[in-house]
Design an enzyme around this catalytic site. Structure first.
Site, short mmCIF file in Angstrom:
data_model
loop_
_atom_site.label_atom_id
_atom_site.label_comp_id
_atom_site.label_asym_id
_atom_site.label_seq_id
_atom_site.Cartn_x
_atom_site.Cartn_y
_atom_site.Cartn_z
N HIS A 78 0.85 -1.20 0.00
CA HIS A 78 0.00 0.00 0.00
C HIS A 78 0.88 1.25 0.00
CE1 HIS A 78 -2.86 3.07 1.32
NE2 HIS A 78 -2.11 3.28 2.38
N ASP A 107 7.42 22.29 -25.47
CA ASP A 107 7.37 20.92 -24.95
C ASP A 107 8.37 20.83 -23.81
OD1 ASP A 107 7.31 18.01 -24.64
OD2 ASP A 107 6.48 17.95 -26.65
N TRP A 143 7.52 -0.45 4.06
CA TRP A 143 8.13 0.24 2.90
C TRP A 143 9.50 0.80 3.25
CZ3 TRP A 143 9.35 5.44 1.58
CH2 TRP A 143 9.15 6.38 2.60
N SER A 170 13.23 6.31 -12.98
CA SER A 170 12.16 7.07 -13.61
C SER A 170 12.05 8.47 -12.99
CB SER A 170 10.84 6.31 -13.45
OG SER A 170 9.76 7.15 -13.69
N SER A 171 12.10 8.51 -11.65
CA SER A 171 11.98 9.81 -10.96
C SER A 171 13.13 10.73 -11.30
CB SER A 171 11.95 9.61 -9.45
OG SER A 171 10.82 8.92 -9.06
N HIS A 254 13.43 11.66 4.37
CA HIS A 254 12.82 12.92 4.76
C HIS A 254 12.67 13.89 3.62
CE1 HIS A 254 10.50 14.99 7.58
NE2 HIS A 254 10.96 16.09 7.02
N GLU A 256 12.24 13.01 0.75
CA GLU A 256 11.15 12.38 -0.01
C GLU A 256 9.78 12.89 0.44
OE1 GLU A 256 10.85 10.40 -2.59
OE2 GLU A 256 8.76 9.76 -2.36
N TYR A 258 9.07 15.74 1.48
CA TYR A 258 8.86 17.07 0.91
C TYR A 258 8.68 16.99 -0.60
CZ TYR A 258 9.56 18.65 5.54
OH TYR A 258 9.40 18.83 6.88
N SER A 269 -0.88 27.21 -4.31
CA SER A 269 -0.49 28.61 -4.52
C SER A 269 -0.98 29.15 -5.86
CB SER A 269 1.04 28.76 -4.46
OG SER A 269 1.52 28.29 -3.23
N HIS A 303 14.89 12.40 13.01
CA HIS A 303 13.69 12.48 13.87
C HIS A 303 12.77 11.28 13.62
CE1 HIS A 303 11.62 15.19 10.66
NE2 HIS A 303 11.25 13.96 10.47
N HIS A 304 13.05 10.52 12.57
CA HIS A 304 12.32 9.26 12.37
C HIS A 304 12.89 8.15 13.24
CE1 HIS A 304 10.17 10.70 8.72
NE2 HIS A 304 11.23 11.44 8.58
N THR A 329 7.03 26.67 7.01
CA THR A 329 5.72 26.10 6.69
C THR A 329 4.62 27.03 7.18
OG1 THR A 329 6.75 23.95 7.04
CG2 THR A 329 4.38 23.97 6.77
N LYS A 332 4.09 29.85 4.82
CA LYS A 332 3.25 29.48 3.67
C LYS A 332 1.77 29.57 4.03
CE LYS A 332 6.02 26.84 0.60
NZ LYS A 332 5.50 27.53 -0.54
N ARG A 451 1.53 0.75 15.26
CA ARG A 451 1.17 0.63 13.84
C ARG A 451 1.63 -0.73 13.33
NH1 ARG A 451 5.74 4.33 10.78
NH2 ARG A 451 4.65 3.62 8.92
#
Lengths: 527, 287
Positions: A78, A107, A143, A170-171, A254, A256, A258, A269, A303-304, A329, A332, A451
């Site tokens: 998932h 293009d 994951w 790809s990314s 991390h 990632e 963002y 925006s 922090h993870h 943040t 924003k 979890r």
């Protein structure tokens, strides 16, 4: 959408290839963007289906449907499907469609690489999902792929690793394309500080991608050699270090997160000023805030990992640096709010989704601030409180922003306006059910539910039932999204060039709707 | 100092929160240690800070949505595009709030990391899927696995209603037994994969990692039965390796420990203390 294009727009000067070759050999940014978006939608539905199976098993205590091993595979897949198959390709699809239209380019800069970067994805996900049919089932280590657990996997292991390699490749190609396009193909007069914010946030995201996807590739390659070639990068018995994997993974992970939210900031925006009929408040500050968030994302990864046993000084550093993220943040959110202040607001579907984003992403931000507090994080870590937090920023955050973007630009792509009624039903049902789904998970986590467990002790039953009911409602509501798109693409009323009776500005609205197959063959003039 | 004032106000708010939180199904426990109470206060402080910020920000947004509707004829003020003063203010204020909250957080963190002067050390080893407790220097060690009744009920298609099972998934055959008012140091490691030892009432969550010895500690301030679970995905039965800690009086603990030592000397496997002995020796534990 091909069908709609050929029906709605039969321009003899607007040659486009026909048949399956148009898609297989596509080099047109609009076709590739469409393919990315359709692929992302398919993965969103598949990942959502997995989520509903998860919520089904969690509806009440006791194991009713799945073996715990299969449950772990569902949880793992998932996440991988939603992150790498849903949100990221959706953003790349939007970038393909909108970056050239917003900067006045004909293009993307590298059309063949663009084709390649898209067509890798179906193969990557075929590899990943085929692992469900191998001995031992799908990837079940989460994951995050923490060793030594991930090394215990069966045949799914190499399939998952190669799938991640392909997604990463790809990314990276998609990111290179965005950077080259934005830096080299802006219409004359479009200085960087006139760049639409969607392009700005994507430009910064693209740099993050290039910086961290190779880190992920390195991490999973080390897992691969640990598993098959006798290395001991992460194996303590051979002098390795399982915690090093977590540092490497989150150094990718991390930034990632963002990557998954900055383009959403860009979309919001664009939309809030349009339906406030007022320019974005503090454009420069928005750009600098985005850049600050990107920079900070590189120095907060641990922090993870507060519970792995870091030295006190390390925990202090990562706690403080994480709290700092609240500042840009906050800027924003305040800027979006002030954009609406003394505006002239109307509430079309894109604006509704953008507003839901504003409220619900902020809730995810608040729980993020709580999670930054290391001593409290000891209690939150690996509980449903974390699950609630990151789903708030990813679902009513990133996914709502993507939906807002689709509702905002779809008429520009297809030349047809979708049904407002369907879109509003989709909005209200989604917004209510997403809160029923995720808000109780805060309570579950605080009350002590870890979890990634398929079964739980009975005091967690009530909130799990509420959450599951919300989950089923949210899942079913997304069929309205599909219906609104299909109805809009084939049966909607013709849209005008400006589409919205609002304060649209930006080059994309100077084109007719639908945007011609070849647009901006001559660079527009920017005033 | 300013931050002290802020912290006092915030702590007051936290204290004003009903202490219903114990055994709550929607909030953290206040817990059974000084540290867990401090963590609870920090948590409530951050919660109320967030609520306050949300009230202001969401209030302004909702007011704007109402006041500046186009349908009521609102006209956009095209000149309102930036204001350096405002932007400086809303950058500086969050920084002040963050500093004010970081200070109590840092103090608690420092206290949590202070493992000196422990009176009892227990080595905790995570296995797929059970815990092993070794009382350092006491010659007592045993495995702690999911209680048989829960284990039977939790099988796929067992047909047993979990609500009829005593402490479903939060019960073990041999709980960890520790004395009250005693600083207990844990040394944590993993035997196979990474596990995480978590008891919410002690505010202790620490990963048990192969190749690492991690340290944590708690000092329970009341007797009782406290439960927790493995908090790091560790494979198929990750959800089925609970933790039960019986905090007993110092006298009861001494009796229990003597019984364990005697049992192991009498030839019973030290790794498998008889369950009746443990239960009988710790009557106060079954609250």
């Amino acid at each position: 959408m091909a069908h709609a294009d050929s029906l709605a727009h039969d321009d003899h000067h607007d040659h486009k290839p026909h048949g399956i070759g148009r898609w297989l050999f596509a080099t047109n940014h609009k076709d590739i963007g469409t393919m990315y978006l359709v692929f992302a939608l398919a993965m969103f539905l598949l990942g959502g289906f997995m989520a509903m199976l998860i919520r089904l098993e969690l509806f009440k205590p006791g194991l009713q449907f799945f073996d715990p091993g299969f449950y772990n595979s569902l949880v793992t897949s998932h996440a991988l499907v939603m992150i790498f198959g849903g949100v990221m390709p959706a953003f790349v699809g939007l970038a393909n469609w909108m970056v050239p239209l917003q900067i006045g380019a004909p293009d993307m800069a590298l059309p063949r690489m663009n084709n390649y970067s898209f067509w890798i994805l179906p193969f990557a996900f075929t590899l990943l999902l085929s692992s469900f049919f191998t001995a031992g089932g799908g990837p079940a280590g989460g994951w995050t792929l923490y060793p030594p657990l991930s090394l215990q996997a069966g045949t799914s292991f190499p399939l998952t690793i190669f799938a991640i390699h392909l997604m990463g490749a790809s990314s990276i190609m998609g990111a290179i394309n965005v950077i080259v396009t934005i830096l080299n193909m802006r219409a004359p007069g479009m200085t960087l500080l006139r760049l639409p914010l969607f392009c700005w946030t994507w430009l910064i995201t693209a740099y993050l991608l290039i910086a961290v996807m190779p880190v992920l590739a390195g991490a999973v390659t080390m897992l691969l050699t640990d598993h098959y070639f006798g290395t001991s990068f992460f194996n303590p018995a051979g002098g390795g270090d399982p915690v090093m994997f977590q540092h490497i993974f989150w150094f990718f992970g991390h930034p990632e997160v963002y990557i998954l939210i900055l383009p959403a900031f860009g979309i919001v925006s664009e939309i809030i000023p349009t339906f406030s009929r007022k320019p974005l408040f503090g454009y420069d500050a928005m750009v600098y805030a985005t850049a600050s968030i990107a920079f900070l994302s590189f120095i907060v990864w641990a922090h993870h990992m507060f519970t792995v046993g870091m030295p006190l000084a390390g925990q202090m550093f990562f706690m403080m640096s994480t709290m700092l993220i609240a500042v840009p943040t906050g800027v924003k959110v305040f800027n979006w709010t002030t954009t609406m202040w003394r505006g002239s607001l109307s509430f079309e579907p894109p604006m509704l989704f953008a507003l839901a984003f504003l409220f619900l992403f902020s809730i995810g931000g608040f729980s993020g601030l709580m999670l930054a507090i290391a001593p409290a994080d000891y209690q939150y870590q690996d509980t449903y409180f974390v699950v609630a937090h990151f789903h708030y920023v990813l679902v009513p955050g990133a996914v709502f922003a993507i939906m807002a973007g689709v509702y905002y630009w779809l008429p520009k792509w297809t030349g047809r306006m979708y049904s407002m009624a369907l879109a509003k039903w989709h909005f209200w049902l989604s917004t209510i059910s997403v809160n029923v789904l995720f808000f109780p998970q805060h309570f579950l986590g605080l009350a002590g539910m870890p979890r990634r467990i398929p079964d739980y002790s009975v005091q967690f039953t009530d909130w799990n039932m509420v959450s599951s009911i919300g989950g089923f409602a949210f899942g079913v509501s997304q069929l309205l999204f599909v219906a609104a798109i299909i109805h809009g693409v084939w049966y909607g009323k013709p849209a005008t060039a400006k589409v919205w009776d609002a304060g649209v500005h930006g080059l994309e609205w100077t084109l007719p709707s639908p945007a011609p197959y070849h647009s901006f063959e001559e660079a527009p003039e920017i005033h | 100092m300013f931050y002290r004032k802020v912290a006092t106000v915030l702590a007051g708010l936290a204290a004003a929160t009903p202490a219903l939180a114990y055994e709550s199904t929607y909030n953290l426990p206040v817990g059974a240690t000084d540290i867990s109470a401090r963590v609870f206060s920090l948590h409530m402080m951050m919660f109320w800070v967030c609520v306050a910020i949300a009230a202001v920000v969401f209030g302004v947004i909702i007011y704007s949505l109402w006041k500046f509707r186009k349908s009521t004829g609102a006209v956009a003020d095209q000149t309102l595009t930036h204001s350096t003063n405002v932007e400086v203010i809303w950058t500086v204020i969050p920084v002040i709030i963050l500093v004010a909250t970081a200070i109590p957080a840092a103090r608690t963190l420092i206290a949590m990391e202070d493992t000196r002067n422990s009176e009892l050390t227990v080595k905790v080893v995570g296995y797929q899927w059970k815990w092993k407790y070794e009382y350092q220097g006491k010659g007592v060690s045993f495995f702690s696995t999911l209680a048989a009744e829960s284990n039977y009920a939790r099988q796929l298609g067992s047909g047993v209603d979990p609500t009829t099972v005593k402490d479903y998934l939060l019960d073990v055959d041999h709980p960890l037994v520790v004395p009250v008012d005693t600083k207990v140091r844990l040394l944590l490691t993993g035997n196979d994969v990474i596990h995480s030892w978590w008891v919410p009432d002690f505010a202790v969550k620490k990963d048990a990692i192969p190749g690492y010895i991690n340290e944590a500690w708690f000092k329970a301030n009341r007797t009782g039965r406290f439960t927790g679970q493995c908090a790091e995905l560790c494979g198929r039965d990750h959800g089925f390796m609970p933790i039960v800690v019986n905090v007993v009086s110092k006298a009861d603990f001494a009796t229990w420990l003597d019984a364990q030592v005697a049992a192991s000397k009498a030839g019973a496997s030290a790794a498998d203390p008889s369950a009746p002995a443990a239960t009988a020796a710790a009557p106060t534990a079954s609250l």
